[in-house]
Design an enzyme around this catalytic site. Sequence first.
Site, PDB file in Angstrom:
ATOM      1  N   GLU A  66      -0.427  58.031  71.893  1.00 61.60           N
ATOM      2  CA  GLU A  66      -1.548  57.802  70.983  1.00 61.60           C
ATOM      3  C   GLU A  66      -1.901  56.324  70.882  1.00 61.60           C
ATOM      4  O   GLU A  66      -3.058  55.964  70.676  1.00 61.60           O
ATOM      5  CB  GLU A  66      -1.248  58.364  69.591  1.00 61.60           C
ATOM      6  CG  GLU A  66      -1.233  59.891  69.520  1.00 61.60           C
ATOM      7  CD  GLU A  66       0.104  60.501  69.912  1.00 61.60           C
ATOM      8  OE1 GLU A  66       1.017  59.749  70.324  1.00 61.60           O
ATOM      9  OE2 GLU A  66       0.242  61.745  69.803  1.00 61.60           O
ATOM     10  N   PHE A 128       6.157  70.392  58.055  1.00 62.34           N
ATOM     11  CA  PHE A 128       6.396  69.939  59.424  1.00 62.34           C
ATOM     12  C   PHE A 128       5.255  69.023  59.886  1.00 62.34           C
ATOM     13  O   PHE A 128       4.094  69.374  59.790  1.00 62.34           O
ATOM     14  CB  PHE A 128       6.515  71.147  60.367  1.00 62.34           C
ATOM     15  CG  PHE A 128       6.737  70.741  61.798  1.00 62.34           C
ATOM     16  CD1 PHE A 128       7.897  70.060  62.171  1.00 62.34           C
ATOM     17  CD2 PHE A 128       5.773  70.991  62.767  1.00 62.34           C
ATOM     18  CE1 PHE A 128       8.097  69.665  63.485  1.00 62.34           C
ATOM     19  CE2 PHE A 128       5.972  70.606  64.086  1.00 62.34           C
ATOM     20  CZ  PHE A 128       7.128  69.923  64.444  1.00 62.34           C
ATOM     21  N   GLN A 129       5.620  67.854  60.355  1.00 53.60           N
ATOM     22  CA  GLN A 129       4.669  66.843  60.841  1.00 53.60           C
ATOM     23  C   GLN A 129       3.657  66.415  59.788  1.00 53.60           C
ATOM     24  O   GLN A 129       2.519  66.085  60.099  1.00 53.60           O
ATOM     25  CB  GLN A 129       3.970  67.322  62.119  1.00 53.60           C
ATOM     26  CG  GLN A 129       4.974  67.456  63.269  1.00 53.60           C
ATOM     27  CD  GLN A 129       4.318  67.576  64.629  1.00 53.60           C
ATOM     28  OE1 GLN A 129       3.237  68.130  64.748  1.00 53.60           O
ATOM     29  NE2 GLN A 129       4.984  67.057  65.652  1.00 53.60           N
ATOM     30  N   LYS A 178      -5.731  71.295  58.563  1.00 47.50           N
ATOM     31  CA  LYS A 178      -5.911  72.343  59.563  1.00 47.50           C
ATOM     32  C   LYS A 178      -6.771  73.486  59.030  1.00 47.50           C
ATOM     33  O   LYS A 178      -7.604  74.037  59.756  1.00 47.50           O
ATOM     34  CB  LYS A 178      -4.543  72.865  60.010  1.00 47.50           C
ATOM     35  CG  LYS A 178      -4.610  73.564  61.342  1.00 47.50           C
ATOM     36  CD  LYS A 178      -3.225  73.817  61.917  1.00 47.50           C
ATOM     37  CE  LYS A 178      -3.317  74.566  63.230  1.00 47.50           C
ATOM     38  NZ  LYS A 178      -1.980  74.889  63.753  1.00 47.50           N
ATOM     39  N   MET A 491       5.950  33.636  76.453  1.00 50.60           N
ATOM     40  CA  MET A 491       5.490  32.826  75.321  1.00 50.60           C
ATOM     41  C   MET A 491       6.627  32.552  74.338  1.00 50.60           C
ATOM     42  O   MET A 491       6.734  31.455  73.778  1.00 50.60           O
ATOM     43  CB  MET A 491       4.325  33.536  74.622  1.00 50.60           C
ATOM     44  CG  MET A 491       3.700  32.725  73.516  1.00 50.60           C
ATOM     45  SD  MET A 491       3.141  31.111  74.105  1.00 50.60           S
ATOM     46  CE  MET A 491       1.421  31.461  74.447  1.00 50.60           C
TER      47      MET A 491
HETATM   48  C1  LIG Z   1       4.113  44.296  69.888  1.00 54.78           C
HETATM   49  C2  LIG Z   1       4.545  42.872  69.968  1.00 54.78           C
HETATM   50  N1  LIG Z   1       5.857  42.550  69.892  1.00 54.78           N
HETATM   51  C3  LIG Z   1       6.258  41.264  69.957  1.00 54.78           C
HETATM   52  C4  LIG Z   1       5.346  40.264  70.093  1.00 54.78           C
HETATM   53  C5  LIG Z   1       5.801  38.816  70.140  1.00 54.78           C
HETATM   54  N2  LIG Z   1       5.445  38.194  71.426  1.00 54.78           N
HETATM   55  C6  LIG Z   1       4.359  37.422  71.582  1.00 54.78           C
HETATM   56  S1  LIG Z   1       4.157  36.892  73.135  1.00 54.78           S
HETATM   57  C7  LIG Z   1       5.574  37.629  73.632  1.00 54.78           C
HETATM   58  C8  LIG Z   1       6.048  37.519  75.052  1.00 54.78           C
HETATM   59  C9  LIG Z   1       5.169  38.219  76.002  1.00 54.78           C
HETATM   60  O1  LIG Z   1       5.807  38.264  77.238  1.00 54.78           O
HETATM   61  P1  LIG Z   1       5.065  38.808  78.513  1.00 54.78           P
HETATM   62  O2  LIG Z   1       4.375  40.077  78.202  1.00 54.78           O
HETATM   63  O3  LIG Z   1       5.990  38.814  79.660  1.00 54.78           O
HETATM   64  O4  LIG Z   1       3.902  37.726  78.732  1.00 54.78           O
HETATM   65  P2  LIG Z   1       4.031  36.162  79.049  1.00 54.78           P
HETATM   66  O5  LIG Z   1       4.099  35.420  77.755  1.00 54.78           O
HETATM   67  O6  LIG Z   1       5.263  35.960  79.867  1.00 54.78           O
HETATM   68  O7  LIG Z   1       2.785  35.848  79.776  1.00 54.78           O
HETATM   69  C10 LIG Z   1       6.180  38.297  72.574  1.00 54.78           C
HETATM   70  C11 LIG Z   1       7.454  39.026  72.669  1.00 54.78           C
HETATM   71  C12 LIG Z   1       3.990  40.638  70.136  1.00 54.78           C
HETATM   72  N3  LIG Z   1       3.014  39.741  70.221  1.00 54.78           N
HETATM   73  N4  LIG Z   1       3.621  41.929  70.093  1.00 54.78           N
END
Ligand SMILES: Cc1ncc(C[n+]2csc(CCOP(=O)(O)OP(=O)(O)O)c2C)c(N)n1
Lengths: 576, 176
Positions: A66, A128-129, A178, A491
């Site tokens: 979803e 349920f659900q 429903k 990042m």
């Molecule tokens: C759902 C979610 N969980 C955690 C984060 C925190 N976060 C921001 S950037 C990042 C790293 C992303 O790594 P990658 O997808 O390999 O991309 P890159 O930065 O290496 O280009 C994380 C964990 C987020 N933005 N979204």
Amino acid sequence: MKTIELEKENLLTKTNTMSGAQALVQALIDENVNLIFGYPGGAIMPVYDALYDVEDQLNHILTRHEQGAIHAAQGYARATGKVGVCMATSGPGATNLITGIADAQIDSTPLVCITGQVHSHLLGTDAFQETDVIGISMPVTKWNYQVTRAEEIPEAIAKAFYIARSGRPGPVLIDITKDAQFEKLKYSYQPFKGMRSYQTKNNLNQDQLRNAADLINSAEKPMVLFGQGVILSEAEKEFKTFIEKAGIPAAWTIMGLSALESDHFLNVGMLGMHGNYAPNKMTNECDVLIAVGMRFDDRVTGDLSRYAKQAKVVHLEIDPAEIDKNVKADVAVLGDAKESLSALTELLQENEHLSWLQEFRKLEHEEHETVISEELRPSVEALSMGEVLHEINKNTKGEAIVVTDVGQHQMVACRYAKFKRSKSMITSGGLGTMGFCLPAAIGAKMGQPDKEVIAVIGDGGFQMTIQELGTIFQKKTAVKIVVLNNEFLGMVRQWQELFFDKRYASTTMANPDFQSIVKGYGIAAKKVTKREDLESAVSEMTNHKGAYFLEVKVGKENNVFPMVPTGASVSEIRLK
Amino acid sequence: MKKRYTISVFTENRVGLLNRVTIIFTRRKINIESMAVSDSEVENVHRYTIVITETEDMLKKVVLQLEKQVEIIRAFYHEDEQIVYQELALYKVPTDILVAGKEAEKIVRSHYARVLSVESNFTVIEKTGHKDETHALFNDLKPFGILEFVRSGRIAISKPMKTLTSIIEELENNIK
Ligand SMILES: Cc1ncc(C[n+]2csc(CCOP(=O)(O)OP(=O)(O)O)c2C)c(N)n1
């Protein structure tokens, strides 16, 4: 066969008596919806059954999760400007939508989300659900409503679309029990006309317009910051006329990106934490700051107490709650950007600010020398993310829709991708939702089948919604997927390097062989590890008719610069 | 500087709106000191009276966020001087304290409180007034033993004369 069909038609058009589920489907058709994304389950089965009869009018895309459905609806909405529609069953189906709803809320994306709910007599019994999706989604929806009687459906749907798309757009959720899906009603559909408690029009305040024009006309160092408001109100033309007439350099938030073509002489680049050097520096130099359809997010402003304090601020904004929320406006013009901009432009004197623009050019040059040229043409062996984007630009010539995930590659894509057309950059701005990209790209491609859609994703985010490869496979969606693989949650690793003594806690990733995975889904794939293979691989990808997966191994510990460290002022932006 | 403000919110009559209203406060960790919900002089328009202590800057943002909600018609805020306001408190005390000695009876009288109901073992006293007044009676009765105490949220009427009816008329004309 014939008679059955005739009877069906009769049922729908003559007597107008139908089930709630049929009414929902008919209402979607009456709202000119032809594409929805979703996933079935017990509490929404009557609706799916009704969809079965209208497959030729209302195409339902089965995603693999979803979250995939809602991000696809977001991508569709962002690429087309229309309302995105998604559907899920009660309980876990509904809760799986929540991240996307929150994302759409903070990024003002018009969505109508439909969830099935348990029988009305079971509400509150932990059936349920059963989850209280109205309660759960309340903080992240523009409006939500639970339907318990079939006769409410036509109006609820009409209202949902009206609210989702008007004013400052946003996500709306309609939860339908429903029994209401089974119950019969007499169907008639009327588009929603408006409500007293929700005023979408602000009459332009002539005094404020005059004051804004006076400030702009007498400014010596004016600067425009624009956001998604320009795109949402389809004010791209008015915006361009406005900055051209007054000769004002314009910088964008990542949500406003592509509203003004990249190579426009007044386009001075990206604002914020990883934005361009010049616009961040000049924010603290300009004398009049004109914000158009943007909300001064903290990633854009850095330390507010040292943000544009020298400038008079003019804020053109549709949402009254944004005025003075983060940055105090000296003049606030409430209204739709399209109307405000054209009214304001009338009052402006023709002008150009060449020496002021020259100051931007100087800083641009400095950034080019220290950051950009190395990023686009690295002197080291490891590939950079920037050179991949550069290669994509060469092939797409700014005509493609670029969708990104969240992280370093997102910042690099925003910084370096070039655009000629509005609604061409689709990224999760406010919420920064990893996993957004792949499904959003699917939705964008389905909304704009004639456009090239390029998904730029990190190896981390790719694995958050990788299951949507199944949707691409089943629907033969011709998206181009570029995974910039640094084997890190890049990042976060960058922050660990800069602010946590290189303590790489849980950011290294042992990745599977993406090539085999993608090939399992029947998608053409290539992996590039050397510079000399990049050019041909990118052109192979863009020339390929169907879906294509390109993985590029990039420098493991590359950083994105410039950077405004958290807590710093925008003018303290670091080039390295 | 934080001050006490009374917010009046006028809404459509809809299930779930209370939740939408309170979310605006809880999300910013603002304590709702009291809240009263009732109908208003206009049919199908509900009115919330909410008391908070906040800076004016935060208050303004909250009020704009309230007005932004689709089914909220308008929201206003006032300082205490700009409104006429009142609260109601009920005190349940043992009936003997009023019968046996004259002291408690005198207290009730001096506070202009009303006896609502007398039973053989308890009496319910009602006092309308501002919080300091209902609180003062509470303190005076305390030594005699208070069995139960409850105070309503503040309800308030603003002094400015623009009527809700005319505001709603304007809004309804806008969508015609
Ligand atoms: C759902 C979610 N969980 C955690 C984060 C925190 N976060 C921001 S950037 C990042 C790293 C992303 O790594 P990658 O997808 O390999 O991309 P890159 O930065 O290496 O280009 C994380 C964990 C987020 N933005 N979204």
